[in-house]
Motif scaffolding. Structure first.
Motif, PDB file in Angstrom:
ATOM      1  N   VAL A 322      -5.983  -2.096  13.319  1.00 40.18           N
ATOM      2  CA  VAL A 322      -5.101  -1.002  12.903  1.00 40.18           C
ATOM      3  C   VAL A 322      -4.192  -1.422  11.756  1.00 40.18           C
ATOM      4  O   VAL A 322      -3.934  -0.635  10.835  1.00 40.18           O
ATOM      5  CB  VAL A 322      -4.270  -0.483  14.095  1.00 40.18           C
ATOM      6  N   VAL A 323      -3.695  -2.658  11.764  1.00 38.17           N
ATOM      7  CA  VAL A 323      -2.805  -3.071  10.672  1.00 38.17           C
ATOM      8  C   VAL A 323      -3.561  -3.115   9.346  1.00 38.17           C
ATOM      9  O   VAL A 323      -2.995  -2.792   8.283  1.00 38.17           O
ATOM     10  CB  VAL A 323      -2.139  -4.434  10.972  1.00 38.17           C
ATOM     11  N   LEU A 324      -4.840  -3.448   9.383  1.00 38.16           N
ATOM     12  CA  LEU A 324      -5.638  -3.428   8.151  1.00 38.16           C
ATOM     13  C   LEU A 324      -5.826  -1.995   7.657  1.00 38.16           C
ATOM     14  O   LEU A 324      -5.733  -1.733   6.445  1.00 38.16           O
ATOM     15  CB  LEU A 324      -6.989  -4.106   8.393  1.00 38.16           C
ATOM     16  N   LEU A 325      -6.080  -1.060   8.567  1.00 41.21           N
ATOM     17  CA  LEU A 325      -6.206   0.348   8.179  1.00 41.21           C
ATOM     18  C   LEU A 325      -4.889   0.859   7.591  1.00 41.21           C
ATOM     19  O   LEU A 325      -4.867   1.543   6.564  1.00 41.21           O
ATOM     20  CB  LEU A 325      -6.595   1.203   9.389  1.00 41.21           C
ATOM     21  N   TYR A 326      -3.787   0.517   8.244  1.00 37.85           N
ATOM     22  CA  TYR A 326      -2.464   1.034   7.872  1.00 37.85           C
ATOM     23  C   TYR A 326      -2.025   0.545   6.497  1.00 37.85           C
ATOM     24  O   TYR A 326      -1.376   1.278   5.744  1.00 37.85           O
ATOM     25  CB  TYR A 326      -1.454   0.598   8.935  1.00 37.85           C
ATOM     26  N   THR A 327      -2.365  -0.698   6.182  1.00 36.53           N
ATOM     27  CA  THR A 327      -1.842  -1.300   4.945  1.00 36.53           C
ATOM     28  C   THR A 327      -2.846  -1.359   3.794  1.00 36.53           C
ATOM     29  O   THR A 327      -2.443  -1.463   2.632  1.00 36.53           O
ATOM     30  CB  THR A 327      -1.344  -2.733   5.204  1.00 36.53           C
ATOM     31  N   GLN A 328      -4.148  -1.315   4.092  1.00 38.03           N
ATOM     32  CA  GLN A 328      -5.132  -1.592   3.051  1.00 38.03           C
ATOM     33  C   GLN A 328      -5.884  -0.375   2.530  1.00 38.03           C
ATOM     34  O   GLN A 328      -6.468  -0.428   1.450  1.00 38.03           O
ATOM     35  CB  GLN A 328      -6.149  -2.629   3.564  1.00 38.03           C
ATOM     36  N   LEU A 329      -5.915   0.716   3.282  1.00 35.10           N
ATOM     37  CA  LEU A 329      -6.635   1.896   2.816  1.00 35.10           C
ATOM     38  C   LEU A 329      -5.695   2.825   2.047  1.00 35.10           C
ATOM     39  O   LEU A 329      -4.510   2.945   2.387  1.00 35.10           O
ATOM     40  CB  LEU A 329      -7.255   2.644   4.002  1.00 35.10           C
ATOM     41  N   PRO A 330      -6.211   3.511   1.017  1.00 34.77           N
ATOM     42  CA  PRO A 330      -5.376   4.433   0.222  1.00 34.77           C
ATOM     43  C   PRO A 330      -5.175   5.762   0.958  1.00 34.77           C
ATOM     44  O   PRO A 330      -5.702   6.803   0.553  1.00 34.77           O
ATOM     45  CB  PRO A 330      -6.187   4.601  -1.068  1.00 34.77           C
TER      46      PRO A 330
END
Length: 431
Positions: A322-330
């Protein structure tokens, strides 16, 4: 001096009713008083700690502090709490859990007031460091008190439900921020935030009147007094207990490093990179906090349902994703608002198993020292993450810095948890 062996006299209670609220229905009056005292303590503890991340943007603007230095104030609070947790746990093994809890609450409440009247950033840095000593000691004494007061078949759910008080405190801090920054200019509002952080001192009056020392702890100290065999401060690093201390410390480092990398900087991420106002970010933080609260309760239930270790493994993977989705996707801000719920859920829910797990890993004579050291060692090393995220954000985006350190932390959490034994339902003895 004898060296405790964590593999001796392991006895487990059968967990028959795994519903979330079974523990509360079956509590006696002393257990309920302890439960509510510790839950209130956790809530006020969470409120006090989260005040600084919420006012960090204001302090940066008012005193022209760079991000790395601002993160350092959060780091020194947590580093000091690591020392305070170890010493507070050791003190609770010697003078009692309840007395230590009272002392530490008064300590960090007083220094929250000191934070409200400082005149420059250096003074704030010192005040936050001294506050951290009581902050860490309060967790150590309260977690051991709660773990020993509750019967083994309910320990995971009871201690985990108390942990959910942190989300309540976080919510109170955000609510206080929204009200104070709406009514007062920023240069005054942030000081009143720290005044509110002194409220935990009022809890001491209830604890003194209503909460009693757990029988298993009182019996263990009586045996030590009779034999003269007092546990040494360094005993958790000797004999068979050393492996437990090392692995549990690494596990605590991973779980807290990931949490602090996210929660410390998300308010600044929302205002700096998503261009939300302080008041405008409240809705996003509220979703995160609601997810956190539900995560705590779910983790409390799962700790007794599937075991402490399985809880840690599942939630560490979920938090990384989830942290990757929250911070890395536009993502647009609407989707970001929705993702706040699973981010709070996975980044907080595993804490519900930590207190019970550490309580069950150590014998009673070393429980305060062992639990206090491991959790707060993790807090101390995890304390570097706010500083490191702030420093790295000078060369990359804040979103990237948060993601890098959060993922590293959760990988460590997963590996250390996998290496430790399952402790669900372990009966505690006065050894």
């Amino acid at each position: 001096m004898t060296t405790a062996d964590p593999n001796q006299r392991i006895e487990r209670a059968e967990i028959e009713d795994t519903s979330l609220l079974a523990f509360y229905r079956d509590m006696n009056a002393p257990e309920r008083r302890t439960f509510w005292a510790c839950a209130a303590g956790w809530a006020l503890d969470g409120m006090d700690f989260m005040i600084y991340p919420l006012v960090i943007g204001t302090i940066i603007a008012l005193w022209k502090v760079d991000a790395a230095s601002a993160g350092l104030a959060g780091t020194v609070t947590l580093l000091a709490s690591a020392i305070g947790g170890w010493l507070g746990g050791y003190l609770s093994d010697h003078i009692g859990r309840v007395r230590t809890l009272q002392i530490t609450i008064i300590w960090f409440s007083f220094f929250s007031l000191v934070c409200a009247v400082v005149q420059n950033f250096d003074q704030l840095l010192i005040a936050r460091a001294v506050l951290g000593l009581g902050f860490g000691g309060e967790w150590a004494a309260g977690a051991v008190l709660m773990g020993e007061a509750i019967r083994p078949q309910y320990r995971g759910r009871a201690v985990g439900s108390v942990q959910s008080g942190w989300a309540v405190g976080w919510g109170l801090a955000v609510l206080s921020q929204a009200i104070l920054f709406s009514l007062l200019p920023p240069e005054i509002a942030w000081r009143w935030m720290f005044v509110i952080g002194a409220l935990p001192a009022l809890l001491v009056f209830y604890i003194r009147r209503s909460v009693t020392e757990p029988e298993v702890a009182a019996e263990a100290r009586a045996k030590q007094a009779a034999s003269g065999d007092r546990p040494a401060l360094w005993e958790i690093f000797s004999g068979p207990i050393l492996k437990t201390t090392v692995l549990a410390s690494l596990m605590a480092t991973g779980c807290q490093g990931g949490y602090y990398a996210i929660t410390f900087w998300v308010p600044q991420f929302l205002t700096k990179e998503r261009h939300l106002s302080i008041v405008g970010s409240t809705g996003y933080l509220s979703t995160l906090i609601i997810g956190s609260f539900i995560g705590y309760l779910t983790g409390a239930w799962l700790a007794d349902r599937i075991g402490r270790r399985n809880l840690f493994l599942i939630f560490s993977i979920g938090a990384m994703a989830v942290v990757l989705l929250y911070t890395q996707l536009p993502l647009n801000n609407e989707i970001l608002w929705v993702l706040g719920f699973p981010l709070g859920f996975f980044a907080s829910g595993y804490f519900s198993g930590i207190g019970a797990f550490l309580t069950e890993l150590y014998p009673t004579r070393l429980r305060g020292s062992g639990q206090g050291f491991c959790y707060n060692f993790g807090r101390g090393i995890g304390a570097l993450f706010p500083f490191l995220v702030g420093a790295l954000s000078a060369t990359t985006s804040l979103a990237n810095a948060i993601a890098i350190f959060a993922v590293v932390a959760y990988v460590l959490f997963f590996i250390a948890a996998f290496a430790l034994p399952e402790t669900r339902g372990r009966v505690l003895h006065a050894d």
